[in-house]
Design a protein around this motif. Structure first.
Motif, mmCIF file in Angstrom:
data_model
loop_
_atom_site.group_PDB
_atom_site.id
_atom_site.type_symbol
_atom_site.label_atom_id
_atom_site.label_comp_id
_atom_site.label_asym_id
_atom_site.label_seq_id
_atom_site.Cartn_x
_atom_site.Cartn_y
_atom_site.Cartn_z
ATOM 1 N N PHE A 75 0.646 -1.483 0.214
ATOM 2 C CA PHE A 75 -0.438 0.242 0.404
ATOM 3 C C PHE A 75 1.070 1.319 0.091
ATOM 4 C CE2 PHE A 75 -1.227 3.704 2.432
ATOM 5 C CZ PHE A 75 -2.516 3.549 2.092
ATOM 6 N N LEU A 76 1.704 1.460 0.799
ATOM 7 C CA LEU A 76 2.793 2.498 1.068
ATOM 8 C C LEU A 76 3.844 2.674 -0.262
ATOM 9 C CD1 LEU A 76 4.040 1.713 4.550
ATOM 10 C CD2 LEU A 76 2.206 3.579 3.681
ATOM 11 N N ASP A 77 3.899 1.576 -0.988
ATOM 12 C CA ASP A 77 4.727 1.642 -2.356
ATOM 13 C C ASP A 77 3.484 1.976 -3.587
ATOM 14 O OD1 ASP A 77 6.866 0.677 -0.859
ATOM 15 O OD2 ASP A 77 6.436 -1.871 -1.580
ATOM 16 N N THR A 78 2.945 1.577 -2.960
ATOM 17 C CA THR A 78 2.264 2.591 -4.476
ATOM 18 C C THR A 78 2.072 3.893 -4.688
ATOM 19 O OG1 THR A 78 1.085 0.121 -4.459
ATOM 20 C CG2 THR A 78 -0.475 1.593 -5.102
ATOM 21 N N LEU A 79 1.768 4.011 -2.807
ATOM 22 C CA LEU A 79 1.047 6.096 -2.226
ATOM 23 C C LEU A 79 2.310 6.128 -2.465
ATOM 24 C CD1 LEU A 79 -1.033 7.283 -1.360
ATOM 25 C CD2 LEU A 79 -0.269 7.229 0.754
ATOM 26 N N GLU A 80 3.773 5.847 -2.548
ATOM 27 C CA GLU A 80 4.047 6.976 -2.447
ATOM 28 C C GLU A 80 4.862 6.943 -3.947
ATOM 29 O OE1 GLU A 80 8.599 6.583 0.433
ATOM 30 O OE2 GLU A 80 8.066 4.354 -0.990
ATOM 31 N N ALA A 81 4.495 5.879 -4.944
ATOM 32 C CA ALA A 81 4.442 6.016 -5.987
ATOM 33 C C ALA A 81 3.436 7.437 -7.432
ATOM 34 C CB ALA A 81 4.529 4.375 -7.429
ATOM 35 N N ALA A 82 2.813 7.505 -6.022
ATOM 36 C CA ALA A 82 1.561 8.469 -6.687
ATOM 37 C C ALA A 82 0.256 7.769 -6.929
ATOM 38 C CB ALA A 82 2.714 9.923 -7.212
ATOM 39 N N ASN A 83 0.262 6.442 -6.658
ATOM 40 C CA ASN A 83 -1.269 5.915 -7.489
ATOM 41 C C ASN A 83 -1.864 6.142 -6.788
ATOM 42 O OD1 ASN A 83 -2.803 4.580 -8.611
ATOM 43 N ND2 ASN A 83 -1.357 2.397 -9.293
ATOM 44 N N LEU A 84 -2.800 7.176 -6.670
ATOM 45 C CA LEU A 84 -3.950 7.001 -5.613
ATOM 46 C C LEU A 84 -4.691 6.269 -6.045
ATOM 47 C CD1 LEU A 84 -3.843 9.231 -3.644
ATOM 48 C CD2 LEU A 84 -5.428 10.599 -4.064
ATOM 49 N N ALA A 85 -4.659 6.159 -6.785
ATOM 50 C CA ALA A 85 -6.527 5.075 -7.078
ATOM 51 C C ALA A 85 -5.812 3.775 -6.504
ATOM 52 C CB ALA A 85 -6.366 5.173 -8.888
ATOM 53 N N GLY A 86 -4.697 3.071 -7.378
ATOM 54 C CA GLY A 86 -4.397 1.650 -6.996
ATOM 55 C C GLY A 86 -3.889 1.594 -5.424
ATOM 56 N N ALA A 87 -3.534 3.130 -4.422
ATOM 57 C CA ALA A 87 -3.529 2.746 -3.281
ATOM 58 C C ALA A 87 -4.685 2.818 -2.934
ATOM 59 C CB ALA A 87 -2.870 3.795 -2.486
ATOM 60 N N THR A 88 -5.784 3.546 -2.812
ATOM 61 C CA THR A 88 -7.418 3.149 -2.343
ATOM 62 C C THR A 88 -7.322 1.962 -2.443
ATOM 63 O OG1 THR A 88 -7.559 6.041 -2.853
ATOM 64 C CG2 THR A 88 -9.306 4.475 -2.837
ATOM 65 N N ALA A 89 -7.401 1.187 -3.937
ATOM 66 C CA ALA A 89 -7.964 -0.018 -4.263
ATOM 67 C C ALA A 89 -7.544 -0.684 -3.001
ATOM 68 C CB ALA A 89 -8.048 -0.122 -5.135
ATOM 69 N N VAL A 90 -6.617 -0.545 -2.586
ATOM 70 C CA VAL A 90 -5.726 -1.896 -1.761
ATOM 71 C C VAL A 90 -5.993 -1.740 -0.584
ATOM 72 C CG1 VAL A 90 -3.338 -2.215 -0.938
ATOM 73 C CG2 VAL A 90 -3.144 -1.555 -3.001
ATOM 74 N N ALA A 91 -6.160 -0.266 0.175
ATOM 75 C CA ALA A 91 -6.426 -0.370 1.636
ATOM 76 C C ALA A 91 -7.974 -0.058 1.461
ATOM 77 C CB ALA A 91 -6.825 1.780 1.230
ATOM 78 N N GLN A 92 -8.837 -0.877 0.575
ATOM 79 C CA GLN A 92 -10.048 -1.015 0.327
ATOM 80 C C GLN A 92 -10.300 -2.463 1.054
ATOM 81 O OE1 GLN A 92 -11.804 1.614 -2.663
ATOM 82 N NE2 GLN A 92 -12.812 3.321 -0.811
ATOM 83 N N SER A 93 -9.320 -2.976 -0.019
ATOM 84 C CA SER A 93 -9.619 -4.509 -0.545
ATOM 85 C C SER A 93 -8.727 -5.466 -0.301
ATOM 86 C CB SER A 93 -9.867 -4.746 -2.590
ATOM 87 O OG SER A 93 -7.965 -4.974 -2.221
ATOM 88 N N GLN A 94 -7.610 -4.778 0.550
ATOM 89 C CA GLN A 94 -6.965 -5.568 1.222
ATOM 90 C C GLN A 94 -6.235 -5.130 3.219
ATOM 91 O OE1 GLN A 94 -3.507 -6.650 -1.085
ATOM 92 N NE2 GLN A 94 -4.996 -6.739 -3.108
ATOM 93 N N LEU A 95 -5.899 -3.813 2.735
ATOM 94 C CA LEU A 95 -5.606 -3.471 4.079
ATOM 95 C C LEU A 95 -5.903 -3.471 5.323
ATOM 96 C CD1 LEU A 95 -3.196 -1.835 5.214
ATOM 97 C CD2 LEU A 95 -4.320 0.145 5.076
#
Length: 182
Positions: free
Chosen positions: A116-136
């Protein structure tokens, strides 16, 4: 007389055995309580680190959303991500003190959080949101549930060990008190 001497020797032996049983019961309980207390401490630290990392991950996402609207700075997002990684590193260290079941759940939570943090750090807000909602959140709930069960087990074990030691000590003291009149 020989009979009186024999009673005295018997009383002394009973007193010594009773005292030994009392000390043995106490030392066994202290050892059990000590071991369980160490595990309880590790579990409590793991719960604290997992909760803090989860909260910091959420804060990172909120700050990233705010940053896209100009309400937060990129440094704020980076700081929250760095703080979350610090707590994950601390959790990883504590996990080495846990047993395999807990360690596995902690590992999955750390892996999901890091992704999640890697995705967010890569500025992929949509991907980070998806990981947060589905897995985190699921990974966090799972690890907290497993650690909470282990915590309850350790607390119960400490209570039982202390109760058993109290009963053994009481019985030992009773046996000694019976021998005193002899």
């Amino acid at each position: 007389s020989a009979g009186g001497r024999m009673i005295g020797i018997t009383a002394t032996i009973v007193l010594l055995l009773g005292a030994f049983a009392f000390l043995l019961a106490r030392s066994s309980a202290v050892s059990t309580v000590s071991e369980r207390s160490l595990m309880l401490d590790a579990v409590d630290r793991a719960i604290a680190d997992a909760d803090a990392a989860h909260l910091l991950a959420g804060q990172s996402l909120l700050l990233a959303v705010d940053a896209t609207a100009g309400l937060a700075q990129a440094e704020d997002v980076a700081g929250a991500i760095a703080n979350a990684r610090v707590r994950l590193a601390s959790l990883e260290v504590v996990a080495t003190e846990l047993e395999s079941n807990e360690n596995g759940a902690v590992g999955r939570f750390i892996g999901t959080s890091a992704a999640f943090l890697d995705t967010l750090e890569a500025a992929n807000l949509a991907g980070a949101t998806a990981v947060a909602q589905s897995q985190l959140s699921t990974a966090h709930e799972t690890v907290i549930g497993i650690l909470g069960d282990r915590r309850a087990s350790e607390v119960e074990g400490i209570t039982v060990a202390a109760d058993e030691a109290g009963v053994a000590a009481t019985v030992s003291a009773f046996v000694v008190s019976l021998a005193i009149p002899l």
